[in-house]
Scaffold this motif. Structure first.
Motif, PDB file in Angstrom:
ATOM      1  N   PHE A   1      -2.440 -38.206 -60.320  1.00 52.46           N
ATOM      2  CA  PHE A   1      -1.152 -37.684 -59.898  1.00 52.46           C
ATOM      3  C   PHE A   1      -0.130 -37.756 -61.037  1.00 52.46           C
ATOM      4  O   PHE A   1      -0.240 -38.611 -61.919  1.00 52.46           O
ATOM      5  CB  PHE A   1      -0.592 -38.511 -58.727  1.00 52.46           C
ATOM      6  CG  PHE A   1      -1.403 -38.429 -57.466  1.00 52.46           C
ATOM      7  CD1 PHE A   1      -1.309 -37.331 -56.631  1.00 52.46           C
ATOM      8  CD2 PHE A   1      -2.254 -39.463 -57.105  1.00 52.46           C
ATOM      9  CE1 PHE A   1      -2.037 -37.253 -55.459  1.00 52.46           C
ATOM     10  CE2 PHE A   1      -2.988 -39.407 -55.931  1.00 52.46           C
ATOM     11  CZ  PHE A   1      -2.880 -38.293 -55.108  1.00 52.46           C
ATOM     12  N   PRO A   2       0.907 -36.929 -60.988  1.00 51.47           N
ATOM     13  CA  PRO A   2       2.026 -37.098 -61.926  1.00 51.47           C
ATOM     14  C   PRO A   2       2.674 -38.463 -61.695  1.00 51.47           C
ATOM     15  O   PRO A   2       2.672 -38.973 -60.568  1.00 51.47           O
ATOM     16  CB  PRO A   2       2.985 -35.967 -61.542  1.00 51.47           C
ATOM     17  CG  PRO A   2       2.158 -34.977 -60.786  1.00 51.47           C
ATOM     18  CD  PRO A   2       1.089 -35.771 -60.096  1.00 51.47           C
ATOM     19  N   ASP A   3       3.220 -39.061 -62.735  1.00 48.72           N
ATOM     20  CA  ASP A   3       3.805 -40.400 -62.618  1.00 48.72           C
ATOM     21  C   ASP A   3       4.881 -40.479 -61.540  1.00 48.72           C
ATOM     22  O   ASP A   3       5.001 -41.485 -60.840  1.00 48.72           O
ATOM     23  CB  ASP A   3       4.399 -40.835 -63.970  1.00 48.72           C
ATOM     24  CG  ASP A   3       3.326 -41.087 -65.019  1.00 48.72           C
ATOM     25  OD1 ASP A   3       2.164 -41.308 -64.626  1.00 48.72           O
ATOM     26  OD2 ASP A   3       3.656 -41.060 -66.219  1.00 48.72           O
ATOM     27  N   GLU A   4       5.664 -39.429 -61.392  1.00 46.29           N
ATOM     28  CA  GLU A   4       6.772 -39.477 -60.446  1.00 46.29           C
ATOM     29  C   GLU A   4       6.319 -39.457 -58.992  1.00 46.29           C
ATOM     30  O   GLU A   4       7.116 -39.704 -58.076  1.00 46.29           O
ATOM     31  CB  GLU A   4       7.735 -38.312 -60.695  1.00 46.29           C
ATOM     32  CG  GLU A   4       7.128 -36.928 -60.573  1.00 46.29           C
ATOM     33  CD  GLU A   4       6.581 -36.387 -61.881  1.00 46.29           C
ATOM     34  OE1 GLU A   4       6.436 -35.164 -61.988  1.00 46.29           O
ATOM     35  OE2 GLU A   4       6.296 -37.216 -62.787  1.00 46.29           O
ATOM     36  N   THR A   5       5.039 -39.192 -58.766  1.00 43.29           N
ATOM     37  CA  THR A   5       4.517 -39.160 -57.395  1.00 43.29           C
ATOM     38  C   THR A   5       4.797 -40.472 -56.661  1.00 43.29           C
ATOM     39  O   THR A   5       5.117 -40.485 -55.468  1.00 43.29           O
ATOM     40  CB  THR A   5       2.999 -38.903 -57.409  1.00 43.29           C
ATOM     41  OG1 THR A   5       2.743 -37.666 -58.065  1.00 43.29           O
ATOM     42  CG2 THR A   5       2.436 -38.839 -55.996  1.00 43.29           C
TER      43      THR A   5
ATOM     44  N   GLN B   1      -2.425 -33.991 -48.633  1.00 43.63           N
ATOM     45  CA  GLN B   1      -2.159 -32.566 -48.491  1.00 43.63           C
ATOM     46  C   GLN B   1      -0.681 -32.259 -48.708  1.00 43.63           C
ATOM     47  O   GLN B   1      -0.334 -31.254 -49.355  1.00 43.63           O
ATOM     48  CB  GLN B   1      -2.611 -32.078 -47.112  1.00 43.63           C
ATOM     49  CG  GLN B   1      -2.495 -30.571 -46.910  1.00 43.63           C
ATOM     50  CD  GLN B   1      -3.345 -29.767 -47.884  1.00 43.63           C
ATOM     51  OE1 GLN B   1      -4.391 -30.240 -48.333  1.00 43.63           O
ATOM     52  NE2 GLN B   1      -2.889 -28.570 -48.224  1.00 43.63           N
ATOM     53  N   GLU B   2       0.190 -33.104 -48.205  1.00 45.86           N
ATOM     54  CA  GLU B   2       1.630 -32.905 -48.399  1.00 45.86           C
ATOM     55  C   GLU B   2       1.997 -32.983 -49.872  1.00 45.86           C
ATOM     56  O   GLU B   2       2.801 -32.177 -50.367  1.00 45.86           O
ATOM     57  CB  GLU B   2       2.416 -33.960 -47.607  1.00 45.86           C
ATOM     58  CG  GLU B   2       2.345 -33.775 -46.095  1.00 45.86           C
ATOM     59  CD  GLU B   2       2.959 -34.931 -45.341  1.00 45.86           C
ATOM     60  OE1 GLU B   2       3.234 -34.766 -44.139  1.00 45.86           O
ATOM     61  OE2 GLU B   2       3.149 -36.011 -45.947  1.00 45.86           O
ATOM     62  N   ILE B   3       1.403 -33.945 -50.561  1.00 37.26           N
ATOM     63  CA  ILE B   3       1.679 -34.091 -51.994  1.00 37.26           C
ATOM     64  C   ILE B   3       1.111 -32.909 -52.766  1.00 37.26           C
ATOM     65  O   ILE B   3       1.768 -32.357 -53.662  1.00 37.26           O
ATOM     66  CB  ILE B   3       1.092 -35.411 -52.514  1.00 37.26           C
ATOM     67  CG1 ILE B   3       1.735 -36.598 -51.798  1.00 37.26           C
ATOM     68  CG2 ILE B   3       1.300 -35.539 -54.029  1.00 37.26           C
ATOM     69  CD1 ILE B   3       1.050 -37.905 -52.049  1.00 37.26           C
ATOM     70  N   TYR B   4      -0.109 -32.500 -52.407  1.00 43.30           N
ATOM     71  CA  TYR B   4      -0.745 -31.359 -53.078  1.00 43.30           C
ATOM     72  C   TYR B   4       0.115 -30.100 -52.960  1.00 43.30           C
ATOM     73  O   TYR B   4       0.294 -29.355 -53.938  1.00 43.30           O
ATOM     74  CB  TYR B   4      -2.126 -31.101 -52.483  1.00 43.30           C
ATOM     75  CG  TYR B   4      -2.663 -29.727 -52.818  1.00 43.30           C
ATOM     76  CD1 TYR B   4      -3.195 -29.460 -54.080  1.00 43.30           C
ATOM     77  CD2 TYR B   4      -2.573 -28.685 -51.894  1.00 43.30           C
ATOM     78  CE1 TYR B   4      -3.637 -28.182 -54.400  1.00 43.30           C
ATOM     79  CE2 TYR B   4      -3.026 -27.417 -52.205  1.00 43.30           C
ATOM     80  CZ  TYR B   4      -3.551 -27.166 -53.461  1.00 43.30           C
ATOM     81  OH  TYR B   4      -3.976 -25.903 -53.779  1.00 43.30           O
ATOM     82  N   GLU B   5       0.662 -29.857 -51.798  1.00 38.37           N
ATOM     83  CA  GLU B   5       1.453 -28.648 -51.580  1.00 38.37           C
ATOM     84  C   GLU B   5       2.686 -28.594 -52.471  1.00 38.37           C
ATOM     85  O   GLU B   5       3.139 -27.507 -52.849  1.00 38.37           O
ATOM     86  CB  GLU B   5       1.859 -28.563 -50.103  1.00 38.37           C
ATOM     87  CG  GLU B   5       0.678 -28.256 -49.177  1.00 38.37           C
ATOM     88  CD  GLU B   5       1.026 -28.377 -47.711  1.00 38.37           C
ATOM     89  OE1 GLU B   5       2.205 -28.709 -47.415  1.00 38.37           O
ATOM     90  OE2 GLU B   5       0.144 -28.160 -46.856  1.00 38.37           O
ATOM     91  N   GLN B   6       3.199 -29.750 -52.858  1.00 36.59           N
ATOM     92  CA  GLN B   6       4.387 -29.799 -53.708  1.00 36.59           C
ATOM     93  C   GLN B   6       4.063 -30.016 -55.187  1.00 36.59           C
ATOM     94  O   GLN B   6       4.790 -29.543 -56.065  1.00 36.59           O
ATOM     95  CB  GLN B   6       5.314 -30.922 -53.234  1.00 36.59           C
ATOM     96  CG  GLN B   6       5.831 -30.766 -51.817  1.00 36.59           C
ATOM     97  CD  GLN B   6       6.704 -29.535 -51.658  1.00 36.59           C
ATOM     98  OE1 GLN B   6       7.495 -29.211 -52.535  1.00 36.59           O
ATOM     99  NE2 GLN B   6       6.555 -28.848 -50.530  1.00 36.59           N
ATOM    100  N   GLU B   7       2.968 -30.703 -55.469  1.00 35.22           N
ATOM    101  CA  GLU B   7       2.707 -31.162 -56.840  1.00 35.22           C
ATOM    102  C   GLU B   7       1.392 -30.669 -57.427  1.00 35.22           C
ATOM    103  O   GLU B   7       0.934 -31.198 -58.445  1.00 35.22           O
ATOM    104  CB  GLU B   7       2.687 -32.708 -56.856  1.00 35.22           C
ATOM    105  CG  GLU B   7       3.837 -33.385 -56.141  1.00 35.22           C
ATOM    106  CD  GLU B   7       5.158 -33.257 -56.880  1.00 35.22           C
ATOM    107  OE1 GLU B   7       5.137 -32.873 -58.070  1.00 35.22           O
ATOM    108  OE2 GLU B   7       6.205 -33.550 -56.278  1.00 35.22           O
ATOM    109  N   HIS B   8       0.753 -29.662 -56.840  1.00 32.07           N
ATOM    110  CA  HIS B   8      -0.617 -29.309 -57.236  1.00 32.07           C
ATOM    111  C   HIS B   8      -0.739 -28.963 -58.721  1.00 32.07           C
ATOM    112  O   HIS B   8      -1.778 -29.213 -59.338  1.00 32.07           O
ATOM    113  CB  HIS B   8      -1.154 -28.158 -56.380  1.00 32.07           C
ATOM    114  CG  HIS B   8      -0.369 -26.889 -56.479  1.00 32.07           C
ATOM    115  ND1 HIS B   8      -0.656 -25.917 -57.388  1.00 32.07           N
ATOM    116  CD2 HIS B   8       0.701 -26.457 -55.755  1.00 32.07           C
ATOM    117  CE1 HIS B   8       0.202 -24.913 -57.231  1.00 32.07           C
ATOM    118  NE2 HIS B   8       1.037 -25.216 -56.255  1.00 32.07           N
TER     119      HIS B   8
END
Length: 271
Positions: A134-138, A149-156
């Motif tokens: 993941f990106p560090d800011e995640t 899935q929620e994270i993927y939709e914003q940070e894919h």
């Protein structure tokens, strides 16, 4: 002469002192591991507002380090299959835990299981393992209430998937068919628009498919690979990084499953 005698007396004292320090570090701290476990449990429960169960702990202090560390494995009471690891200092101060990573990885693995089953028509425990980056800011933008899935939709576009799979062959003559499946997998990953992805697939001798036991089917990916490495016939590896122009060109050059043969090699010599 008395001076020499004094030196001789000092040497065993120094030895005993060093021995005592080592004895303290490597016997005393493991003996009080229950304190570290309680500190870990308290930290996790306060941080995530749920109950945890401690599974096991170990203490290590590499020579030369000033302090040692307890490594403690636990799991959420509501999810016994999810292992959470937390580090605690010898002063009983919790340092870090991987609950978020393990939760989101488990969700990704469950999601990917549908893809794997669609390609290979089965889903044994040893079949695959997916790691995620993941990106560090995640870790500051999202918390335990968020799903993968929620994270993927914003940070894919900042996420990476690393896929490992074990496939048992029905015949050594079916590799063209197997590459068709890999091509479909790459198309799926391309559609995900990830920052990067990597695929590594171990193909095992057809005899293993006939002989594999129910017990081995319950092994996880890595345990199965370790046990049956000598039966591996082929290894496929391909990786893509959207920030690398050479990597992007490699992906663009894949027009069909036949273009994947260059990434497949015989594995007998490596086993």
């Amino acid at each position: 002469m008395p001076k020499a005698l004094g030196v001789l007396l000092i040497i065993p004292v120094i030895f005993l002192f060093i021995f005592g320090v080592v004895l303290f570090d490597y016997i005393y701290f493991p003996l009080i591991s229950s304190k570290a476990e309680k500190a870990a449990e308290k930290h996790l429960e306060e941080k995530y507002n749920e109950d945890f169960v401690i599974d096991e702990s170990s203490f290590s202090k590499p020579l030369g380090d000033d302090v040692g560390t307890y490594r403690i494995d636990s799991h959420p009471k509501k999810n016994p299959n999810l292992t959470v690891r937390i580090s605690v200092t010898e002063d009983m101060e919790p340092m870090s835990d991987d609950y978020l990573d393990m939760k989101w990885r488990a969700e990704l693995n469950k999601q990917f299981g549908l893809v794997y089953k669609g390609l290979y028509d089965s889903l044994e425990n040893y079949s695959y393992m997916v790691n995620v980056s993941f990106p560090d800011e995640t870790y500051t933008k999202y918390n335990i209430s968020n799903t993968y899935q929620e994270i993927y939709e914003q940070e894919h576009k900042g996420i990476g998937n690393i896929i490992f799979a074990n496939v048992t062959l029905n015949s050594t003559n079916e590799m063209d068919h197997q590459l068709d499946k890999v091509y479909k997998l790459i198309q799926y990953l391309m559609a995900q628009e990830l920052k990067f992805f990597s695929i590594e697939i171990n193909y095992f001798d057809e005899k293993l498919e006939q002989e594999i036991s129910d017990k081995d089917k319950k092994l996880n990916y890595q345990a199965f690979l370790n046990k049956h490495l000598k039966s591996r016939d082929y290894l496929f590896h391909f990786s893509y990084d959207s920030s690398d122009e050479v990597s992007k060109k490699k992906l663009e050059d894949i027009k069909s499953s036949g273009d994947l043969k260059q990434y497949l090699r015989g594995a007998k010599a490596m086993n």
